[in-house]
Enzyme design. Structure first.
Site, PDB file in Angstrom:
ATOM      1  N   GLY A   1      13.335  50.109  36.184  1.00 40.33           N
ATOM      2  CA  GLY A   1      12.166  50.163  36.747  1.00 40.33           C
ATOM      3  C   GLY A   1      12.315  48.838  37.379  1.00 40.33           C
ATOM      4  O   GLY A   1      11.211  48.737  37.831  1.00 40.33           O
ATOM      5  N   THR A   2      12.582  47.674  37.254  1.00 38.44           N
ATOM      6  CA  THR A   2      12.757  46.361  37.849  1.00 38.44           C
ATOM      7  C   THR A   2      12.856  46.621  39.345  1.00 38.44           C
ATOM      8  O   THR A   2      11.017  45.706  39.779  1.00 38.44           O
ATOM      9  CB  THR A   2      13.505  45.386  37.503  1.00 38.44           C
ATOM     10  OG1 THR A   2      14.898  46.095  37.578  1.00 38.44           O
ATOM     11  CG2 THR A   2      13.491  44.654  36.164  1.00 38.44           C
ATOM     12  N   GLY A   3      13.154  47.036  39.719  1.00 35.88           N
ATOM     13  CA  GLY A   3      12.609  47.154  41.789  1.00 35.88           C
ATOM     14  C   GLY A   3      11.644  47.674  42.112  1.00 35.88           C
ATOM     15  O   GLY A   3      11.497  47.483  42.589  1.00 35.88           O
ATOM     16  N   CYS A   4      11.543  49.145  41.767  1.00 40.09           N
ATOM     17  CA  CYS A   4      10.944  49.849  41.582  1.00 40.09           C
ATOM     18  C   CYS A   4       9.417  49.373  41.785  1.00 40.09           C
ATOM     19  O   CYS A   4       7.844  49.688  42.754  1.00 40.09           O
ATOM     20  CB  CYS A   4      10.724  51.674  40.943  1.00 40.09           C
ATOM     21  SG  CYS A   4      11.871  52.423  41.253  1.00 40.09           S
TER      22      CYS A   4
ATOM     23  N   LYS B   1      18.590  41.590  45.793  1.00 41.82           N
ATOM     24  CA  LYS B   1      17.770  41.047  44.467  1.00 41.82           C
ATOM     25  C   LYS B   1      19.125  40.486  43.732  1.00 41.82           C
ATOM     26  O   LYS B   1      20.254  41.631  43.950  1.00 41.82           O
ATOM     27  CB  LYS B   1      16.982  42.290  43.925  1.00 41.82           C
ATOM     28  CG  LYS B   1      16.145  42.825  44.880  1.00 41.82           C
ATOM     29  CD  LYS B   1      14.869  43.652  44.713  1.00 41.82           C
ATOM     30  CE  LYS B   1      15.634  45.457  44.523  1.00 41.82           C
ATOM     31  NZ  LYS B   1      15.590  46.595  44.645  1.00 41.82           N
TER      32      LYS B   1
HETATM   33  N1  LIG Z   1      17.653  40.037  33.309  1.00 45.14           N
HETATM   34  C1  LIG Z   1      16.020  39.977  34.615  1.00 45.14           C
HETATM   35  N2  LIG Z   1      15.744  38.460  34.594  1.00 45.14           N
HETATM   36  C2  LIG Z   1      15.045  37.954  35.673  1.00 45.14           C
HETATM   37  N3  LIG Z   1      14.865  38.449  36.180  1.00 45.14           N
HETATM   38  C3  LIG Z   1      15.105  39.922  36.832  1.00 45.14           C
HETATM   39  C4  LIG Z   1      16.165  40.155  35.481  1.00 45.14           C
HETATM   40  N4  LIG Z   1      17.043  41.476  36.030  1.00 45.14           N
HETATM   41  C5  LIG Z   1      15.792  41.420  37.144  1.00 45.14           C
HETATM   42  N5  LIG Z   1      15.316  40.731  37.895  1.00 45.14           N
HETATM   43  C6  LIG Z   1      14.464  40.336  38.853  1.00 45.14           C
HETATM   44  O1  LIG Z   1      14.119  41.250  39.097  1.00 45.14           O
HETATM   45  C7  LIG Z   1      14.062  42.065  40.215  1.00 45.14           C
HETATM   46  C8  LIG Z   1      14.514  43.695  40.463  1.00 45.14           C
HETATM   47  O2  LIG Z   1      16.272  43.373  40.715  1.00 45.14           O
HETATM   48  P1  LIG Z   1      17.193  44.385  40.622  1.00 45.14           P
HETATM   49  O3  LIG Z   1      16.917  44.839  38.767  1.00 45.14           O
HETATM   50  O4  LIG Z   1      18.251  43.402  41.120  1.00 45.14           O
HETATM   51  O5  LIG Z   1      16.216  45.603  41.607  1.00 45.14           O
HETATM   52  P2  LIG Z   1      17.323  47.437  40.779  1.00 45.14           P
HETATM   53  O6  LIG Z   1      15.775  47.739  39.933  1.00 45.14           O
HETATM   54  O7  LIG Z   1      16.927  48.126  42.219  1.00 45.14           O
HETATM   55  O8  LIG Z   1      18.254  47.102  40.333  1.00 45.14           O
HETATM   56  C9  LIG Z   1      14.615  40.552  41.370  1.00 45.14           C
HETATM   57  O9  LIG Z   1      13.646  40.321  41.218  1.00 45.14           O
HETATM   58  C10 LIG Z   1      15.399  40.561  40.099  1.00 45.14           C
HETATM   59  O10 LIG Z   1      15.738  39.248  40.559  1.00 45.14           O
HETATM   60  C1  LIG Z   2      12.312  58.152  40.666  1.00 41.38           C
HETATM   61  C2  LIG Z   2      13.385  57.316  40.286  1.00 41.38           C
HETATM   62  N1  LIG Z   2      13.381  56.501  41.034  1.00 41.38           N
HETATM   63  C3  LIG Z   2      14.014  54.706  41.682  1.00 41.38           C
HETATM   64  C4  LIG Z   2      14.973  54.374  40.171  1.00 41.38           C
HETATM   65  C5  LIG Z   2      16.107  53.580  39.946  1.00 41.38           C
HETATM   66  O1  LIG Z   2      15.121  52.651  39.505  1.00 41.38           O
HETATM   67  P1  LIG Z   2      16.149  51.603  37.721  1.00 41.38           P
HETATM   68  O2  LIG Z   2      17.434  51.069  38.897  1.00 41.38           O
HETATM   69  O3  LIG Z   2      15.817  51.397  37.261  1.00 41.38           O
HETATM   70  O4  LIG Z   2      16.529  53.511  37.740  1.00 41.38           O
HETATM   71  C6  LIG Z   2      15.252  56.141  39.471  1.00 41.38           C
HETATM   72  N2  LIG Z   2      16.342  55.947  38.190  1.00 41.38           N
HETATM   73  N3  LIG Z   2      14.741  56.815  39.127  1.00 41.38           N
END
Ligand SMILES: Nc1ncnc2c1ncn2[C@@H]1O[C@H](COP(=O)(O)OP(=O)(O)O)[C@@H](O)[C@H]1O
Ligand SMILES: Cc1ncc(COP(=O)(O)O)c(N)n1
Length: 273
Positions: free
Chosen positions: A217-220, A182
């Site tokens: 919370g994007t990844g979750c 991602k």
């Molecule tokens: N600002 C943004 N605009 C569009 N898509 C985003 C943005 N930030 C994250 N994403 C997307 O959200 C999803 C979660 O990615 P990411 O943020 O890298 O995960 P995590 O929360 O695990 O760090 C991916 O599909 C990523 O491309």
């Molecule tokens: C309980 C829990 N699970 C997952 C994440 C990661 O999410 P983020 O990368 O958005 O902080 C978090 N902060 N807390």
């Protein structure tokens, strides 16, 4: 008259940590399942004291209690898909990996959560080995962010080509069916670009970049939406693409709550008339 919905309602399971601020973890996952019309079940691995500013505390749930939650759900209700999020320590990872095998849990999405958006460590250093060797090989899909992909591949990521190389290394080293690296943590136009690799086919998945600081919370949400789509019977690539659209829209409707980085918003189906 019994107005219960037919037993064919899809069921998904999240194995993850609780986020008291409601933006990530179990809370984000169950909300995502609900907005996909999928019944959500849960096994809580740890309880975090957390808000938009950071993580103030973490308490682990004993591995046998995590196992009991998963058994309770699978013995009675059954699940069509599952996701893992914050697993915290090597003992919980080993217990979950064993149960995935024993119960033959289908359509497993592993979100290898290591660090929070606010920089807090969410996985013990000595737990990465179990994640890589015991759990990820059992997944249909693993969804590392930039930082996690660097740890899992041992390869620094600064470009799209680096994301591609890391996806190949993780695929080769773990034997997982599909890797999705991602790009939320990438700079500029690469922020929001993800890389899919299934061992044969490499694809760059792009949606529009959303300009917001409220990305908690994007990844979750992404991994939960993928699991929900799999529970609904969609194939993996469709599940991922539609989940990515869901996250992009959730980012567009993010919540400016708290004093730090607010969460993505899930209420758009109710707001868009
Ligand atoms: N600002 C943004 N605009 C569009 N898509 C985003 C943005 N930030 C994250 N994403 C997307 O959200 C999803 C979660 O990615 P990411 O943020 O890298 O995960 P995590 O929360 O695990 O760090 C991916 O599909 C990523 O491309
Ligand atoms: C309980 C829990 N699970 C997952 C994440 C990661 O999410 P983020 O990368 O958005 O902080 C978090 N902060 N807390």
């Amino acid at each position: 008259m019994d107005t219960s919905i037919s037993p064919t309602i899809p069921v998904a399971l999240t194995i993850a940590g609780s986020d008291s601020g409601g933006g990530a973890g179990i809370q984000a996952d169950l909300r995502t399942f609900a907005f996909h019309c999928v019944h959500g079940t849960s096994a809580i691995t740890c309880v975090t004291a957390q808000n938009t500013l950071g993580v103030m505390g973490v308490e682990a749930i004993p591995p046998q209690a995590v196992v009991a939650q998963i058994n309770a759900v699978c013995d009675d209700i059954g699940v069509q898909a599952a996701k893992t999020g914050m697993l915290l320590n090597k003992e919980i990872i080993a217990a979950v990996a064993e149960l995935v095998e024993v119960l033959q849990i289908p359509n497993l999405v592993v979100d290898p959560v290591m660090v929070s958006r606010t920089g807090a460590q969410l996985l013990d250093d000595d737990a990465v080995k179990n994640l890589r060797n015991l759990l990820i090989p059992k997944a249909a899909l693993v969804t590392p962010n930039r930082y996690e992909a660097q740890i899992l591949s041992g390869f620094p990521i600064n470009s799209l080509d680096d994301m591609r190389a890391a996806s190949q290394i993780i695929h080769r080293n773990t034997g997982v069916k599909v890797v999705l690296v991602k790009g939320g943590g990438m700079q500029g136009s690469l922020c929001g670009v993800d890389v899919w690799f299934d061992g044969h086919h490499m694809e760059t998945l792009t949606t529009k970049h959303v300009e917001t600081k409220n990305t908690h919370g994007t990844g979750c949400t992404l991994s939960a939406a993928i699991a929900a789509n799999l529970a609904l019977g969609k194939d993996l690539i469709t599940a991922v693409k539609q989940a990515k659209e869901y996250v992009t829209t959730a980012l567009s409707y993010s919540l400016a709550i708290g004093k730090g980085q607010g969460p993505v918003g899930h209420f758009f189906p109710l707001l868009i008339k």
